[in-house]
Design a protein around this motif. Sequence first.
Motif, PDB file in Angstrom:
ATOM      1  N   THR A   1     -27.584  10.145 -20.998  1.00 39.04           N
ATOM      2  CA  THR A   1     -26.533   9.547 -21.832  1.00 39.04           C
ATOM      3  C   THR A   1     -26.684   8.030 -21.915  1.00 39.04           C
ATOM      4  O   THR A   1     -26.462   7.452 -22.982  1.00 39.04           O
ATOM      5  CB  THR A   1     -25.124   9.929 -21.337  1.00 39.04           C
TER       6      THR A   1
ATOM      7  N   ASN B   1     -20.225   7.948 -32.312  1.00 37.65           N
ATOM      8  CA  ASN B   1     -19.962   9.069 -31.416  1.00 37.65           C
ATOM      9  C   ASN B   1     -21.114  10.049 -31.532  1.00 37.65           C
ATOM     10  O   ASN B   1     -21.503  10.423 -32.648  1.00 37.65           O
ATOM     11  CB  ASN B   1     -18.657   9.772 -31.794  1.00 37.65           C
TER      12      ASN B   1
ATOM     13  N   GLY C   1     -22.287  19.974 -31.632  1.00 41.01           N
ATOM     14  CA  GLY C   1     -21.539  20.940 -30.844  1.00 41.01           C
ATOM     15  C   GLY C   1     -21.954  22.353 -31.199  1.00 41.01           C
ATOM     16  O   GLY C   1     -22.798  22.582 -32.066  1.00 41.01           O
TER      17      GLY C   1
ATOM     18  N   ASN D   1     -20.032   6.417 -27.873  1.00 35.19           N
ATOM     19  CA  ASN D   1     -19.407   7.437 -27.041  1.00 35.19           C
ATOM     20  C   ASN D   1     -20.282   8.683 -27.077  1.00 35.19           C
ATOM     21  O   ASN D   1     -20.598   9.181 -28.162  1.00 35.19           O
ATOM     22  CB  ASN D   1     -18.002   7.752 -27.555  1.00 35.19           C
ATOM     23  N   VAL D   2     -20.685   9.165 -25.900  1.00 34.41           N
ATOM     24  CA  VAL D   2     -21.597  10.302 -25.815  1.00 34.41           C
ATOM     25  C   VAL D   2     -20.885  11.467 -25.144  1.00 34.41           C
ATOM     26  O   VAL D   2     -20.310  11.308 -24.066  1.00 34.41           O
ATOM     27  CB  VAL D   2     -22.872   9.941 -25.025  1.00 34.41           C
ATOM     28  N   THR D   3     -20.938  12.637 -25.784  1.00 35.28           N
ATOM     29  CA  THR D   3     -20.382  13.862 -25.229  1.00 35.28           C
ATOM     30  C   THR D   3     -21.520  14.849 -25.028  1.00 35.28           C
ATOM     31  O   THR D   3     -22.261  15.144 -25.970  1.00 35.28           O
ATOM     32  CB  THR D   3     -19.339  14.485 -26.185  1.00 35.28           C
ATOM     33  N   VAL D   4     -21.665  15.346 -23.809  1.00 33.19           N
ATOM     34  CA  VAL D   4     -22.646  16.395 -23.528  1.00 33.19           C
ATOM     35  C   VAL D   4     -21.926  17.714 -23.744  1.00 33.19           C
ATOM     36  O   VAL D   4     -21.013  18.068 -23.005  1.00 33.19           O
ATOM     37  CB  VAL D   4     -23.207  16.288 -22.099  1.00 33.19           C
ATOM     38  N   ASP D   5     -22.352  18.459 -24.767  1.00 36.76           N
ATOM     39  CA  ASP D   5     -21.671  19.692 -25.166  1.00 36.76           C
ATOM     40  C   ASP D   5     -22.307  20.943 -24.566  1.00 36.76           C
ATOM     41  O   ASP D   5     -21.642  21.961 -24.427  1.00 36.76           O
ATOM     42  CB  ASP D   5     -21.667  19.802 -26.693  1.00 36.76           C
TER      43      ASP D   5
ATOM     44  N   VAL E   1     -22.705  13.762 -30.043  1.00 34.90           N
ATOM     45  CA  VAL E   1     -22.533  15.008 -29.289  1.00 34.90           C
ATOM     46  C   VAL E   1     -23.926  15.585 -29.118  1.00 34.90           C
ATOM     47  O   VAL E   1     -24.656  15.772 -30.091  1.00 34.90           O
ATOM     48  CB  VAL E   1     -21.622  15.998 -30.041  1.00 34.90           C
TER      49      VAL E   1
END
Length: 137
Positions: free
Chosen positions: A100, A85, A48, A122-126, A87
Amino acid sequence: MTDAVENAGTTQPTTGVARGVTSVSDEVVEKIAGAAARAVPGVADLGGDVARFFNSVLDKVGLDEVGDARRGVSADVKGTSAVVNVVLVIDAGSVVADVTEAVRAAVIEAVEKYGLSVTQVNVTVDDIEMNQPGAAV
């Protein structure tokens, strides 16, 4: 208590004789997953905004290797199962769903090569990396 109950969640040798327990730390899975995610085309960086900021500060003071291996990745390992997880920052012009899914597949493949079972990635594109030459916006 029976031997089966006492040893639940551990791997026993084929002889059935308990000779010890093997465990894998969260940090090991984070490093494996981080390396796999970084190798996916379309991934510009991991972590992040805050993690990337601190990493840039460490780079400037000559500690450029500190924290890089696990940055942007967390894992929770229970027995032989892991939840990961990630990010990430994608390259401008990359299709989010494609990147992703590729990250998810790469992380699962890499971690499962070590004998663990990945139950979730779990993938978060920040963020998006806009400073690429020729990047479509």
